[in-house]
Write a protein that holds these residues in place. Structure first.
Motif, PDB file in Angstrom:
ATOM      1  N   SER A   1       0.843  -1.204   0.000  1.00 40.10           N
ATOM      2  CA  SER A   1       0.000   0.000   0.000  1.00 40.10           C
ATOM      3  C   SER A   1       0.869   1.241   0.000  1.00 40.10           C
TER       4      SER A   1
ATOM      5  N   SER B   1       4.926  -0.264 -10.447  1.00 33.38           N
ATOM      6  CA  SER B   1       3.595  -0.742 -10.089  1.00 33.38           C
ATOM      7  C   SER B   1       3.375  -2.135 -10.666  1.00 33.38           C
TER       8      SER B   1
ATOM      9  N   SER C   1       0.481  -3.644 -10.621  1.00 32.16           N
ATOM     10  CA  SER C   1      -0.921  -3.773 -11.004  1.00 32.16           C
ATOM     11  C   SER C   1      -1.403  -2.457 -11.587  1.00 32.16           C
ATOM     12  N   GLU C   2      -2.512  -2.499 -12.282  1.00 30.05           N
ATOM     13  CA  GLU C   2      -3.063  -1.281 -12.884  1.00 30.05           C
ATOM     14  C   GLU C   2      -3.785  -0.451 -11.834  1.00 30.05           C
ATOM     15  N   ILE C   3      -3.546   0.871 -11.877  1.00 31.14           N
ATOM     16  CA  ILE C   3      -4.176   1.807 -10.952  1.00 31.14           C
ATOM     17  C   ILE C   3      -4.829   2.907 -11.778  1.00 31.14           C
ATOM     18  N   GLU C   4      -5.957   3.383 -11.325  1.00 25.96           N
ATOM     19  CA  GLU C   4      -6.674   4.423 -12.064  1.00 25.96           C
ATOM     20  C   GLU C   4      -6.908   5.649 -11.198  1.00 25.96           C
ATOM     21  N   PRO C   5      -5.886   6.508 -11.013  1.00 25.43           N
ATOM     22  CA  PRO C   5      -6.109   7.772 -10.307  1.00 25.43           C
ATOM     23  C   PRO C   5      -6.927   8.712 -11.193  1.00 25.43           C
TER      24      PRO C   5
ATOM     25  N   GLU D   1       0.183  -1.691 -15.346  1.00 25.09           N
ATOM     26  CA  GLU D   1       1.092  -2.648 -14.734  1.00 25.09           C
ATOM     27  C   GLU D   1       2.458  -2.549 -15.415  1.00 25.09           C
TER      28      GLU D   1
ATOM     29  N   LEU E   1      -1.877   9.804  -5.061  1.00 27.88           N
ATOM     30  CA  LEU E   1      -2.449   8.560  -4.560  1.00 27.88           C
ATOM     31  C   LEU E   1      -2.667   8.688  -3.059  1.00 27.88           C
TER      32      LEU E   1
ATOM     33  N   GLN F   1      -4.472   3.550  -0.906  1.00 25.62           N
ATOM     34  CA  GLN F   1      -4.329   2.861  -2.182  1.00 25.62           C
ATOM     35  C   GLN F   1      -3.559   1.552  -2.013  1.00 25.62           C
ATOM     36  N   GLN F   2      -4.209   0.451  -2.379  1.00 30.24           N
ATOM     37  CA  GLN F   2      -3.579  -0.862  -2.320  1.00 30.24           C
ATOM     38  C   GLN F   2      -2.904  -1.166  -3.650  1.00 30.24           C
ATOM     39  N   GLY F   3      -1.922  -2.065  -3.629  1.00 27.99           N
ATOM     40  CA  GLY F   3      -1.245  -2.429  -4.859  1.00 27.99           C
ATOM     41  C   GLY F   3      -0.069  -3.347  -4.586  1.00 27.99           C
TER      42      GLY F   3
END
Length: 206
Positions: free
Chosen positions: A97, A119, A121-125, A132, A165, A169-171
């Motif tokens: 996180s 990253s 994984s995919e993140i959508e801010p 990714e 972020l 935010q997890q990831g």
């Protein structure tokens, strides 16, 4: 130590100290006695006497030397003013996180204290999509009562994308290898992680 009855040495105290807990008040329980009932220390080039029961307010810890273990398992001590240059070996353990990153890594507006992460994984801010495998630099951190946020800059993509972020935010965030060279003082002031400072790995380059 304030709020804790168990006595400990200063060495043991600094090993488990959370920098976010400053200032901390310590009470001297015993020491190496040289003059009557006083323990003599050198402070800023001057001797001062501290007695059992005296209270100290610890407001900061400054690294003056590094204790290291070589690949051959030899233990050495290196003063922070050692003239050589070093590279930091990135921690392969991923962070789960942004909160974990903010609590573990030194982050500031100074260029030496802006870590880069990959990253997993995919993140959508709100400002766009972080795919990714994308890498980003954390340029600032803001702490609030409800948590906090980090400001980031996406690398290797045009046009330049800046985003933020939240701590929640997890990831799957992995520290990128830093190929810059640093002095030990620069590492002590800007690069040593806040949590794992006792296990940082350094590579001598000169």
């Amino acid at each position: 130590m304030e709020g804790q009855r168990m006595a400990t040495t200063l060495h043991e105290f600094t090993q488990v100290l959370d920098p976010k807990m400053f200032p901390r008040v310590l009470q001297i329980q015993s020491g190496i006695y040289c003059q009557g009932k006083s323990c003599v220390y050198e402070v800023f080039g001057r001797e001062c006497s501290l007695s059992t029961g005296d209270l100290l307010k610890i407001i900061d810890i400054t690294i003056t030397r590094f204790s290291a273990r070589t690949p051959s398992n030899t233990e050495i001590e290196i003063p922070v003013e050692y003239p050589g240059l070093f590279k930091l070996v990135a921690d392969s353990q991923p962070y789960q996180s942004i909160q974990e990153i903010a609590d573990s890594v030194k982050i500031s507006s100074h260029r030496l204290s802006q870590p880069v992460f990959l990253s997993g994984s995919e993140i959508e801010p709100a400002q766009g999509v972080i795919r990714e495998g994308d890498s980003f630099r954390i340029t600032a951190v803001t702490r609030e009562l409800s948590g906090g946020r980090v400001r980031c800059e996406l690398l290797h993509r045009e046009p330049k994308i800046c985003f933020s972020l939240s701590f929640s935010q997890q990831g799957h965030f992995t520290e990128c290898q830093d190929d810059q060279f640093y002095t030990l003082r620069e590492i002590a002031e800007w690069k040593i992680s806040k949590v794992n400072y006792l296990t940082n790995k350094l590579l001598i380059v000169s």
